[in-house]
Enzyme design. Structure first.
Site, PDB file in Angstrom:
ATOM      1  N   HIS A  64      10.401  -0.049 -10.161  1.00 18.66           N
ATOM      2  CA  HIS A  64       9.328  -0.940  -9.695  1.00 18.66           C
ATOM      3  C   HIS A  64       7.940  -0.320  -9.817  1.00 18.66           C
ATOM      4  CE1 HIS A  64       8.768   0.598  -5.427  1.00 18.66           C
ATOM      5  NE2 HIS A  64      10.029   0.944  -5.521  1.00 18.66           N
ATOM      6  N   ASP A 166       6.866   6.529  -5.147  1.00 20.23           N
ATOM      7  CA  ASP A 166       7.751   5.368  -4.938  1.00 20.23           C
ATOM      8  C   ASP A 166       7.038   4.142  -5.500  1.00 20.23           C
ATOM      9  OD1 ASP A 166       9.417   3.373  -4.012  1.00 20.23           O
ATOM     10  OD2 ASP A 166       8.981   3.711  -1.898  1.00 20.23           O
ATOM     11  N   GLU A 196       8.846  -4.982  -5.391  1.00 15.95           N
ATOM     12  CA  GLU A 196      10.078  -4.440  -4.813  1.00 15.95           C
ATOM     13  C   GLU A 196       9.902  -4.200  -3.326  1.00 15.95           C
ATOM     14  OE1 GLU A 196      12.938  -1.260  -3.514  1.00 15.95           O
ATOM     15  OE2 GLU A 196      10.758  -1.277  -3.445  1.00 15.95           O
ATOM     16  N   GLU A 197       8.726  -3.684  -2.977  1.00 16.72           N
ATOM     17  CA  GLU A 197       8.488  -3.288  -1.581  1.00 16.72           C
ATOM     18  C   GLU A 197       8.479  -4.486  -0.624  1.00 16.72           C
ATOM     19  OE1 GLU A 197       8.595  -0.315  -0.569  1.00 16.72           O
ATOM     20  OE2 GLU A 197       8.195   0.933  -2.312  1.00 16.72           O
ATOM     21  N   ASP A 219      14.921   4.822  -8.668  1.00 17.33           N
ATOM     22  CA  ASP A 219      14.028   4.769  -7.515  1.00 17.33           C
ATOM     23  C   ASP A 219      14.107   6.081  -6.740  1.00 17.33           C
ATOM     24  OD1 ASP A 219      12.227   3.752  -5.607  1.00 17.33           O
ATOM     25  OD2 ASP A 219      13.215   1.800  -5.561  1.00 17.33           O
ATOM     26  N   HIS A 305       6.872   6.810   1.537  1.00 15.32           N
ATOM     27  CA  HIS A 305       5.909   5.876   2.140  1.00 15.32           C
ATOM     28  C   HIS A 305       4.805   6.601   2.912  1.00 15.32           C
ATOM     29  CE1 HIS A 305       8.351   1.881   1.777  1.00 15.32           C
ATOM     30  NE2 HIS A 305       8.305   2.585   0.659  1.00 15.32           N
TER      31      HIS A 305
HETATM   32 CO    CO Z   1       9.376   2.046  -1.095  1.00 16.95          CO
HETATM   33 ZN    ZN Z   2      10.959   2.244  -4.262  1.00 15.35          ZN
END
Ligand code: CO
Ligand code: ZN
Length: 333
Positions: A64, A166, A196-197, A219, A305
């Protein structure tokens, strides 16, 4: 491949791309891979679908492009911006961090005076862009504008640190795999997904279009290797991971065994991942149409994150070399 392409990775990590605003990331990836694939499509939601044609099974590889971010909800008369989250944003991690908007405006995240850190919630927080009034702020920022954490990437001989690992690191592994891959008996669809998030949204529509026989996402995943971390067997620097399960899916046993068998054949350093929460694009891919055997190749990542997500160069390079060889063979399971 035994060294990261620092220039490409640095640009990829620095490019603006909170969920729903992946355009600049998509343009960069497209420009890098175009000459190495047979066709490139962009679907209605903005997924970038790059195909390397083959006569065998249709394999969808997904990474992503989006990263978590913040969206402005309200501008007060002093010029402070209130915001809501785009994806999994932690209040404690966000406090005192810098953010960047698409137009280049930088702000910092502050909070109201609170008696206890336990009271720190996103609705007690604001973005300060240095404006002294609503009018001044509105000249640069509007309600609905989106920003992401701003922290320039660090790439040295050991590690990479960036708020967008990410999942730009998944995109990077796919890009290098595309560049390194010569011949494949498989019909390969490298899909750089959006949103995606926010719940695997881009993977859902692109899997519907591609109709793959097999799905593999790239990922990040968590580790259990920092002081007194939650118990988990993954360690940064001890190889990429082959997923057994996360909260969005259980890896197809046949595919997982194939991935493990290939890793052993290649003498690749790998780990098996069991993630007790979270999900990836494979969660959406495996449930598309009549179902698709799916799994995930993960990169053990610390501080997911946050503004300083960290991966080991060894794991990234290992994943690129593994994927390149993996895709030159048929998937027989
Ligand atoms: Co993420
Ligand atoms: Zn991810």
């Amino acid at each position: 491949m035994n060294k990261l392409d620092v220039k490409t990775l640095n640009t990829l990590l620095s490019t603006f791309g909170p969920s729903g605003n992946e355009g600049a990331v998509r343009e960069f990836i497209k420009s890098e891979i175009e000459e190495h694939v047979d066709e490139v499509q962009i679907d209605a939601l903005g997924n970038l679908i790059a195909r390397k044609k083959g006569i065998g099974k249709k394999i969808m590889l997904a990474g992503h492009m989006d990263q978590i971010g913040l969206m402005v909800t309200y501008i007060d008369k002093e010029g402070f911006l209130r915001f809501t989250n785009i994806g999994g944003v932690s209040p404690t991690i966000s406090l005192s961090q810098r953010v960047v908007f698409e137009n280049g405006t930088i702000g910092v995240i502050g909070s109201e005076h609170l008696e206890s850190v336990k009271d720190l919630k996103l609705d007690k927080m604001y973005i300060d862009i240095g404006a002294s009034s609503k009018e001044e702020a509105e000249k640069i920022i509007s309600i609905g504008d989106v920003c992401g954490y701003h922290n320039p990437p660090i790439i040295d001989d050991l590690k990479v640190i960036s708020p967008s690992l990410d999942d730009r690191i998944g995109c990077y592994i796919m890009m290098e795999t595309i560049k390194n891959l010569k011949e494949s008996p498989n019909d390969l669809y490298f899909v750089f997904t959006v949103q995606e998030e926010l719940g695997l949204r881009g993977a859902r529509t692109s899997a519907y279009r591609v109709e793959p026989d097999i799905g593999i996402a790239y990922d990040v995943t968590m580790t259990g290797d920092t002081p007194k971390a939650r118990t988990m067997s993954l360690k940064m620097g001890e190889g990429f991971a082959i997923k057994a399960k996360d909260n969005s899916m259980i890896s197809h046993p046949g595919l997982k065994n194939h991935l493990v068998k290939e890793a052993k054949n290649q003498n690749a350093t790998y780990q098996i991942e069991v993630l007790e929460f979270g999900g990836t694009d494979s969660g959406a891919i495996h449930l598309s149409k009549e179902g698709v055997p799916s799994s995930v190749i993960s990169i053990p990542t610390r501080y997911i994150h946050s503004t300083c997500e960290m991966v080991s160069n060894k794991d990234v390079l290992g994943a690129i070399n593994y994927s390149t060889k993996l895709l030159t063979k048929e998937f027989d399971f």
